[in-house]
Design a protein around this motif. Structure first.
Motif, PDB file in Angstrom:
ATOM      1  N   SER A  85       0.805  -1.218   0.000  1.00  0.00           N
ATOM      2  CA  SER A  85       0.000   0.000   0.000  1.00  0.00           C
ATOM      3  C   SER A  85       0.839   1.269   0.000  1.00  0.00           C
ATOM      4  O   SER A  85       0.320   2.348  -0.259  1.00  0.00           O
ATOM      5  N   GLU A  86       2.140   1.140   0.270  1.00  0.00           N
ATOM      6  CA  GLU A  86       2.984   2.336   0.280  1.00  0.00           C
ATOM      7  C   GLU A  86       3.085   2.896  -1.132  1.00  0.00           C
ATOM      8  O   GLU A  86       2.832   2.191  -2.106  1.00  0.00           O
ATOM      9  N   PRO A  87       3.447   4.145  -1.252  1.00  0.00           N
ATOM     10  CA  PRO A  87       3.586   4.728  -2.588  1.00  0.00           C
ATOM     11  C   PRO A  87       4.597   3.934  -3.416  1.00  0.00           C
ATOM     12  O   PRO A  87       5.526   3.343  -2.885  1.00  0.00           O
ATOM     13  N   THR A  88       4.379   3.936  -4.695  1.00  0.00           N
ATOM     14  CA  THR A  88       5.288   3.241  -5.600  1.00  0.00           C
ATOM     15  C   THR A  88       6.671   3.870  -5.503  1.00  0.00           C
ATOM     16  O   THR A  88       6.818   5.074  -5.588  1.00  0.00           O
ATOM     17  N   ASN A  89       7.668   3.029  -5.310  1.00  0.00           N
ATOM     18  CA  ASN A  89       9.044   3.500  -5.373  1.00  0.00           C
ATOM     19  C   ASN A  89       9.826   2.551  -6.270  1.00  0.00           C
ATOM     20  O   ASN A  89       9.300   1.531  -6.709  1.00  0.00           O
ATOM     21  N   SER A  90      11.049   2.878  -6.536  1.00  0.00           N
ATOM     22  CA  SER A  90      11.838   2.096  -7.484  1.00  0.00           C
ATOM     23  C   SER A  90      11.956   0.636  -7.084  1.00  0.00           C
ATOM     24  O   SER A  90      11.861  -0.248  -7.925  1.00  0.00           O
ATOM     25  N   THR A  91      12.173   0.365  -5.796  1.00  0.00           N
ATOM     26  CA  THR A  91      12.363  -1.020  -5.386  1.00  0.00           C
ATOM     27  C   THR A  91      11.055  -1.806  -5.388  1.00  0.00           C
ATOM     28  O   THR A  91      11.056  -2.983  -5.702  1.00  0.00           O
ATOM     29  N   SER A  92       9.941  -1.168  -5.055  1.00  0.00           N
ATOM     30  CA  SER A  92       8.666  -1.893  -5.084  1.00  0.00           C
ATOM     31  C   SER A  92       8.186  -2.119  -6.511  1.00  0.00           C
ATOM     32  O   SER A  92       7.351  -2.971  -6.759  1.00  0.00           O
ATOM     33  N   GLY A 154      17.262   4.793 -17.774  1.00  0.00           N
ATOM     34  CA  GLY A 154      18.554   4.310 -18.277  1.00  0.00           C
ATOM     35  C   GLY A 154      19.016   3.044 -17.589  1.00  0.00           C
ATOM     36  O   GLY A 154      19.475   2.094 -18.238  1.00  0.00           O
ATOM     37  N   ILE A 155      18.887   3.022 -16.279  1.00  0.00           N
ATOM     38  CA  ILE A 155      19.317   1.841 -15.525  1.00  0.00           C
ATOM     39  C   ILE A 155      18.493   0.629 -15.929  1.00  0.00           C
ATOM     40  O   ILE A 155      19.036  -0.430 -16.267  1.00  0.00           O
ATOM     41  N   ILE A 178      19.941  -8.500  -6.140  1.00  0.00           N
ATOM     42  CA  ILE A 178      21.291  -8.107  -6.574  1.00  0.00           C
ATOM     43  C   ILE A 178      21.320  -6.618  -6.902  1.00  0.00           C
ATOM     44  O   ILE A 178      22.217  -5.892  -6.472  1.00  0.00           O
ATOM     45  N   LEU A 179      20.335  -6.172  -7.652  1.00  0.00           N
ATOM     46  CA  LEU A 179      20.292  -4.769  -8.067  1.00  0.00           C
ATOM     47  C   LEU A 179      20.113  -3.837  -6.877  1.00  0.00           C
ATOM     48  O   LEU A 179      20.777  -2.801  -6.787  1.00  0.00           O
ATOM     49  N   ILE A 180      19.239  -4.206  -5.968  1.00  0.00           N
ATOM     50  CA  ILE A 180      19.015  -3.364  -4.783  1.00  0.00           C
ATOM     51  C   ILE A 180      20.302  -3.256  -3.964  1.00  0.00           C
ATOM     52  O   ILE A 180      20.662  -2.175  -3.511  1.00  0.00           O
ATOM     53  N   LYS A 187      25.083   4.098  -3.614  1.00  0.00           N
ATOM     54  CA  LYS A 187      24.640   5.164  -2.714  1.00  0.00           C
ATOM     55  C   LYS A 187      25.670   5.428  -1.625  1.00  0.00           C
ATOM     56  O   LYS A 187      25.892   6.570  -1.241  1.00  0.00           O
ATOM     57  N   ASN A 188      26.309   4.381  -1.145  1.00  0.00           N
ATOM     58  CA  ASN A 188      27.296   4.498  -0.070  1.00  0.00           C
ATOM     59  C   ASN A 188      28.696   4.832  -0.596  1.00  0.00           C
ATOM     60  O   ASN A 188      29.605   5.050   0.195  1.00  0.00           O
TER      61      ASN A 188
END
Length: 189
Positions: A85-92, A154-155, A178-180, A187-188
């Motif tokens: 139910s959370e907003p759509t994000n890249s990982t979901s 692009g990704i 793997i991608l996440i 990011k780090n």
């Protein structure tokens, strides 16, 4: 450009033409496929082809557009089934998207063989624009939608192409994990 009405017979003819294109592209280079061969293989009249499509690339565009409509519904159904139910994000978005193409990647295979990457790229960009339309600079002043969409397009474009070329050798859930992990490493960095 393709010119299809809502008539069932029109879509049946378009499907026959697409299937014929898929068969021919397995046998020879896309650049060497003629409309004459295509309509003979599809069992439709040349006039039918030109009533529906301007070129063979339009056949690919039509099927890719249709696949992305199906993908959008698949994502909605997947999110509902998983009770997300959370907003759509890249990982979901990643797992259902990869699952969809794992089940049926034929149009992407055709796009690769036809060197029609622009069709896939444009559909991915449109998908991300629709999925993330609620995000805007008023909510987050550092948010730049055009870059947000471009990066993700692009990704995902490059990942899909590489994955399909590798014969989908990694299960979608494993690939998503793997991608996440790799996104976190970037990011780090």
């Amino acid at each position: 450009m393709y010119h299809l009405s809502s008539n069932i017979k029109t879509h049946q003819s378009a499907t026959l033409i697409y299937k014929a294109l898929c068969e021919l592209i397995r046998e020879k280079d896309y650049a060497n496929i003629t409309v004459k061969e295509l309509v003979e293989r599809a069992g439709v009249a040349r006039a039918t082809f030109y009533r529906l499509f301007d070129s063979t690339k339009d056949v690919i565009q039509y099927r890719c557009d249709t696949a992305f409509i199906e993908l959008n519904q698949y994502i909605i159904d997947y999110r509902f089934k998983k009770n997300l139910s959370e907003p759509t994000n890249s990982t979901s978005l990643l797992k259902p998207l990869l699952h969809f193409w794992y089940i049926d990647s034929l149009i992407i295979e055709v796009i690769i063989k036809a060197n029609a990457f622009d069709i896939l790229l444009n559909n991915l960009e449109t998908l991300f624009e629709k999925m993330f339309f609620k995000l805007d600079e008023q909510v987050n002043p550092d948010f730049h939608k055009e870059y947000f969409v471009s990066i993700r397009t692009g990704i995902l474009f490059n990942i899909l192409i590489k994955w399909i070329q590798n014969k989908k050798n990694t299960h979608p859930d494993e690939l998503a994990d793997i991608l996440i992990r790799q996104f976190q490493e970037v990011k780090n960095f």
